[in-house]
Write a protein that holds these residues in place. Sequence first.
Motif, PDB file in Angstrom:
ATOM      1  N   ASN A   1      -3.136 -63.680 -51.337  1.00  0.00           N
ATOM      2  CA  ASN A   1      -1.983 -63.336 -52.176  1.00  0.00           C
ATOM      3  C   ASN A   1      -1.802 -61.830 -52.343  1.00  0.00           C
ATOM      4  N   PHE A   2      -2.876 -61.037 -52.063  1.00  0.00           N
ATOM      5  CA  PHE A   2      -2.816 -59.589 -52.271  1.00  0.00           C
ATOM      6  C   PHE A   2      -3.336 -58.879 -51.027  1.00  0.00           C
ATOM      7  N   PRO A   3      -2.920 -57.626 -50.806  1.00  0.00           N
ATOM      8  CA  PRO A   3      -3.463 -56.870 -49.676  1.00  0.00           C
ATOM      9  C   PRO A   3      -4.963 -56.647 -49.842  1.00  0.00           C
ATOM     10  N   GLU A   5      -8.425 -54.556 -48.388  1.00  0.00           N
ATOM     11  CA  GLU A   5      -8.881 -53.387 -47.641  1.00  0.00           C
ATOM     12  C   GLU A   5     -10.319 -53.605 -47.185  1.00  0.00           C
ATOM     13  N   ASN A  17      -8.912 -50.505 -42.816  1.00  0.00           N
ATOM     14  CA  ASN A  17      -7.709 -51.269 -42.476  1.00  0.00           C
ATOM     15  C   ASN A  17      -7.288 -52.149 -43.642  1.00  0.00           C
ATOM     16  N   VAL A  18      -6.015 -52.297 -43.785  1.00  0.00           N
ATOM     17  CA  VAL A  18      -5.469 -53.159 -44.834  1.00  0.00           C
ATOM     18  C   VAL A  18      -4.864 -54.395 -44.189  1.00  0.00           C
ATOM     19  N   ILE A  19      -5.227 -55.575 -44.713  1.00  0.00           N
ATOM     20  CA  ILE A  19      -4.663 -56.843 -44.248  1.00  0.00           C
ATOM     21  C   ILE A  19      -3.649 -57.293 -45.305  1.00  0.00           C
ATOM     22  N   TYR A  20      -2.427 -57.472 -44.883  1.00  0.00           N
ATOM     23  CA  TYR A  20      -1.366 -57.808 -45.827  1.00  0.00           C
ATOM     24  C   TYR A  20      -1.193 -59.325 -45.930  1.00  0.00           C
ATOM     25  N   PRO A  21      -0.786 -59.814 -47.090  1.00  0.00           N
ATOM     26  CA  PRO A  21      -0.622 -61.272 -47.261  1.00  0.00           C
ATOM     27  C   PRO A  21       0.601 -61.788 -46.525  1.00  0.00           C
ATOM     28  N   HIS A  22       0.631 -63.101 -46.335  1.00  0.00           N
ATOM     29  CA  HIS A  22       1.804 -63.748 -45.746  1.00  0.00           C
ATOM     30  C   HIS A  22       2.005 -65.090 -46.440  1.00  0.00           C
ATOM     31  N   HIS A  31      -6.001 -60.857 -37.445  1.00  0.00           N
ATOM     32  CA  HIS A  31      -6.295 -59.449 -37.198  1.00  0.00           C
ATOM     33  C   HIS A  31      -7.682 -59.368 -36.566  1.00  0.00           C
ATOM     34  N   VAL A  47      -6.627 -54.119 -52.715  1.00  0.00           N
ATOM     35  CA  VAL A  47      -6.096 -52.761 -52.814  1.00  0.00           C
ATOM     36  C   VAL A  47      -5.702 -52.445 -54.258  1.00  0.00           C
TER      37      VAL A  47
END
Length: 230
Positions: A1-3, A5, A17-22, A31, A47
Amino acid sequence: NFPLEIITGAKGNDKGNVIYPHQRKRIPIYHEWEVLNGVKDIQYKVVGLDSIYTTPILNWSIQENSAPKQELKATNFKQLGDKVTLNGPTITLAEGKLKLNEPFIVPENMQLRIEAGTHVVLNKNAFILSYGPVFINGEKDDPVVIESADGQAGSFTVMQADQRSTLRFVIFKNQNTLNYKGWGLTGAVNFYESDVDLMGVLFTNNKCEDALNIIRSDFNLEESRFNKTF
């Protein structure tokens, strides 16, 4: 639900690296990054927050193409010669002994018929998987036999068939479970969302958790025996 790091474990420039939600209902986005030799865990944080979390690195690869089940579409029945007869949507196994050395798959919109006097031997990694109904017409004095040669070959499975199956006087013996590239079932015989009538069926010496699994299906089970299930 949240980015998220990545804090530690990643190699080189991948750190941070930041993994973003979908959206959950969408196909996952994967990734990839390398990890340092000997690293068994990844540390990460949400993050903007200070708390650091740890998760183990699992020794399983990402499925890049189709899932194992999606690969199992249909068998080239012509390779089996006169052991199999095709008549419209019906696949019929010939009487006598039939040895299978690889998966035998009946596609959607077809049906499998096995008559009395048929003896199917599953070798190596063979199993039977049908997406259509199955009609096995053994006789009390001449049952159909489906067995594994070594106790390692896999199961007999009917999955999401559009008609009700019928099994009469069948012996399932010495079978193991379906296990294909990590996709596995727990039963020697499985009916998944596939209605079925079973009469005079013997499940014996099967080397698996369940002799019979019937899942989300209407069924009748009469005059049948379960013997020596592992």
